[in-house]
Scaffold this motif. Structure first.
Motif, mmCIF file in Angstrom:
data_model
loop_
_atom_site.group_PDB
_atom_site.id
_atom_site.type_symbol
_atom_site.label_atom_id
_atom_site.label_comp_id
_atom_site.label_asym_id
_atom_site.label_seq_id
_atom_site.Cartn_x
_atom_site.Cartn_y
_atom_site.Cartn_z
ATOM 1 N N ASN A 162 0.815 -1.209 0.000
ATOM 2 C CA ASN A 162 0.000 0.000 0.000
ATOM 3 C C ASN A 162 0.849 1.259 0.000
ATOM 4 O OD1 ASN A 162 0.841 -0.448 2.554
ATOM 5 N ND2 ASN A 162 -1.186 -0.904 3.395
ATOM 6 N N GLY A 163 2.013 1.184 -0.605
ATOM 7 C CA GLY A 163 2.881 2.346 -0.668
ATOM 8 C C GLY A 163 2.517 3.344 -1.747
ATOM 9 N N ILE A 164 1.324 3.253 -2.335
ATOM 10 C CA ILE A 164 0.974 4.215 -3.378
ATOM 11 C C ILE A 164 -0.328 4.928 -3.037
ATOM 12 C CG2 ILE A 164 2.164 2.926 -5.209
ATOM 13 C CD1 ILE A 164 -0.641 2.142 -6.208
ATOM 14 N N GLU A 165 -0.461 6.105 -3.586
ATOM 15 C CA GLU A 165 -1.672 6.913 -3.396
ATOM 16 C C GLU A 165 -2.862 6.206 -4.029
ATOM 17 O OE1 GLU A 165 -1.493 10.105 -1.887
ATOM 18 O OE2 GLU A 165 0.450 9.229 -1.423
ATOM 19 N N PRO A 166 -4.071 6.439 -3.510
ATOM 20 C CA PRO A 166 -5.246 5.942 -4.224
ATOM 21 C C PRO A 166 -5.322 6.641 -5.587
ATOM 22 C CG PRO A 166 -5.845 6.831 -2.065
ATOM 23 C CD PRO A 166 -4.417 7.175 -2.295
ATOM 24 N N LEU A 167 -5.485 5.867 -6.618
ATOM 25 C CA LEU A 167 -5.556 6.417 -7.976
ATOM 26 C C LEU A 167 -6.929 6.115 -8.554
ATOM 27 C CD1 LEU A 167 -2.091 5.121 -9.241
ATOM 28 C CD2 LEU A 167 -2.647 7.465 -8.607
ATOM 29 N N GLU A 168 -7.514 7.067 -9.248
ATOM 30 C CA GLU A 168 -8.825 6.872 -9.871
ATOM 31 C C GLU A 168 -8.712 7.026 -11.380
ATOM 32 O OE1 GLU A 168 -11.481 5.821 -8.518
ATOM 33 O OE2 GLU A 168 -10.842 5.965 -6.422
ATOM 34 N N ARG A 169 -9.125 5.989 -12.092
ATOM 35 C CA ARG A 169 -9.039 5.997 -13.551
ATOM 36 C C ARG A 169 -9.716 7.229 -14.151
ATOM 37 N NH1 ARG A 169 -12.015 3.714 -18.019
ATOM 38 N NH2 ARG A 169 -10.533 3.012 -19.604
ATOM 39 N N GLY A 170 -10.870 7.602 -13.576
ATOM 40 C CA GLY A 170 -11.641 8.723 -14.105
ATOM 41 C C GLY A 170 -10.938 10.068 -14.008
ATOM 42 N N ASP A 171 -9.868 10.140 -13.217
ATOM 43 C CA ASP A 171 -9.129 11.398 -13.080
ATOM 44 C C ASP A 171 -8.201 11.650 -14.269
ATOM 45 O OD1 ASP A 171 -10.333 11.741 -10.647
ATOM 46 O OD2 ASP A 171 -8.579 11.156 -9.460
ATOM 47 N N TYR A 172 -8.061 10.682 -15.155
ATOM 48 C CA TYR A 172 -7.079 10.790 -16.238
ATOM 49 C C TYR A 172 -7.760 10.668 -17.589
ATOM 50 C CZ TYR A 172 -4.087 10.039 -12.280
ATOM 51 O OH TYR A 172 -3.487 10.167 -11.054
ATOM 52 N N THR A 173 -7.538 11.664 -18.439
ATOM 53 C CA THR A 173 -8.092 11.588 -19.786
ATOM 54 C C THR A 173 -7.149 10.747 -20.643
ATOM 55 O OG1 THR A 173 -6.999 13.651 -20.304
ATOM 56 C CG2 THR A 173 -9.326 13.788 -19.718
ATOM 57 N N PRO A 174 -7.693 10.065 -21.646
ATOM 58 C CA PRO A 174 -6.820 9.243 -22.493
ATOM 59 C C PRO A 174 -5.723 10.100 -23.134
ATOM 60 C CG PRO A 174 -9.126 8.765 -22.933
ATOM 61 C CD PRO A 174 -9.100 9.960 -22.030
ATOM 62 N N PRO A 175 -4.494 9.617 -23.126
ATOM 63 C CA PRO A 175 -3.398 10.405 -23.699
ATOM 64 C C PRO A 175 -3.471 10.456 -25.215
ATOM 65 C CG PRO A 175 -2.597 8.259 -23.014
ATOM 66 C CD PRO A 175 -4.034 8.340 -22.575
ATOM 67 N N ASP A 176 -2.936 11.521 -25.793
ATOM 68 C CA ASP A 176 -2.782 11.569 -27.251
ATOM 69 C C ASP A 176 -1.843 10.435 -27.621
ATOM 70 O OD1 ASP A 176 -4.281 13.846 -27.325
ATOM 71 O OD2 ASP A 176 -2.545 15.193 -27.325
ATOM 72 N N GLY A 177 -2.152 9.736 -28.655
ATOM 73 C CA GLY A 177 -1.254 8.657 -29.059
ATOM 74 C C GLY A 177 -1.895 7.292 -28.900
#
Length: 182
Positions: free
Chosen positions: A5-20
C-alpha cells in the motif's frame, strides 16, 4: 504485505486518455527503463508470432540503453506501425488508466511500482512468472502470467484478449479491488 500500500489511491476517471492511443486498436503498454532485464524484445517477438492479433498498438514508455536496438528489432520483425516508442513521459498514469493491458515481460523483477499503479487504475497486467510479478499477479484473476522469455505464450494471451476485451476489463476490476484491499 504492508509494502503493497505504498501508493496513493488512484482513480481511472481522473485521467483523460493520452494523445497517441490508437482508437481502433488493442492498446498495450510497457512502462519503464528500456533495458535488457525488461524483456521488451519478448513482447516484440510476441506481436510478430503466428496467431498474435494484428490490430495491436504497443506503446513503449521510457528510455534506456536498448532504444535503438529495439527500434531496429521492431522494424526487422515488420511491426512498423504497431509499435510506438514514446520515450520519457510525465503522463504515465493517463496511459496506465487507458491501456487495454500493461505488459511486463521481465526476465527478473522485484516489486515494481508500475505494477501496483496499474492495478490501482484497473489495467490488467500480463507479466512473466518471475519474482514479485509472480507473487502479486494472480494468474487468471487479476492478470495473466506466462513463462519468462516465452513469446508464443504471450502471443496466445494477447489473442485471447483481442477476442474478448471484457476479459481484460474483468481482470483489471479484480486487480483494482485487490490493490484497494491491501
Amino acid at each position: 504485505r504492508q509494502h503493497m500500500n505504498g501508493i496513493e489511491p488512484l482513480e481511472r476517471g481522473d485521467y483523460t486518455p493520452p494523445d497517441g492511443l490508437a482508437p481502433d486498436r488493442l492498446n498495450l503498454g510497457i512502462v519503464g527503463r528500456v533495458s535488457p532485464v525488461k524483456g521488451i524484445d519478448v513482447a516484440l517477438r510476441a506481436l510478430a508470432a503466428p496467431g498474435a492479433p494484428e490490430r495491436v498498438a504497443l506503446h513503449v514508455i521510457g528510455t534506456g540503453p536498448l532504444d535503438a536496438e529495439l527500434k531496429g528489432l521492431a522494424a526487422g520483425l515488420g511491426l512498423g506501425d504497431r509499435v510506438r516508442f514514446h520515450g520519457f513521459r510525465r503522463d504515465v498514469y493517463a496511459w496506465l488508466a487507458h491501456l487495454d493491458a500493461l505488459l511486463m515481460p521481465s526476465h527478473h523483477e522485484g516489486l515494481p511500482y508500475v505494477l501496483l499503479e496499474a492495478m490501482a487504475l484497473g489495467a490488467p497486467v500480463f507479466a512473466s512468472r518471475v519474482g514479485g510479478l509472480a507473487e502479486v499477479v494472480e494468474d487468471g484473476r487479476t492478470g495473466a502470467l506466462f513463462p519468462a522469455g516465452d513469446a508464443a505464450a504471450l502471443a496466445a494471451l494477447l489473442a485471447r484478449l483481442a477476442a474478448r476485451l471484457e476479459w481484460g476489463r474483468e481482470l483489471g476490476a479484480v486487480a483494482r479491488a485487490r490493490q484497494r484491499e491491501r
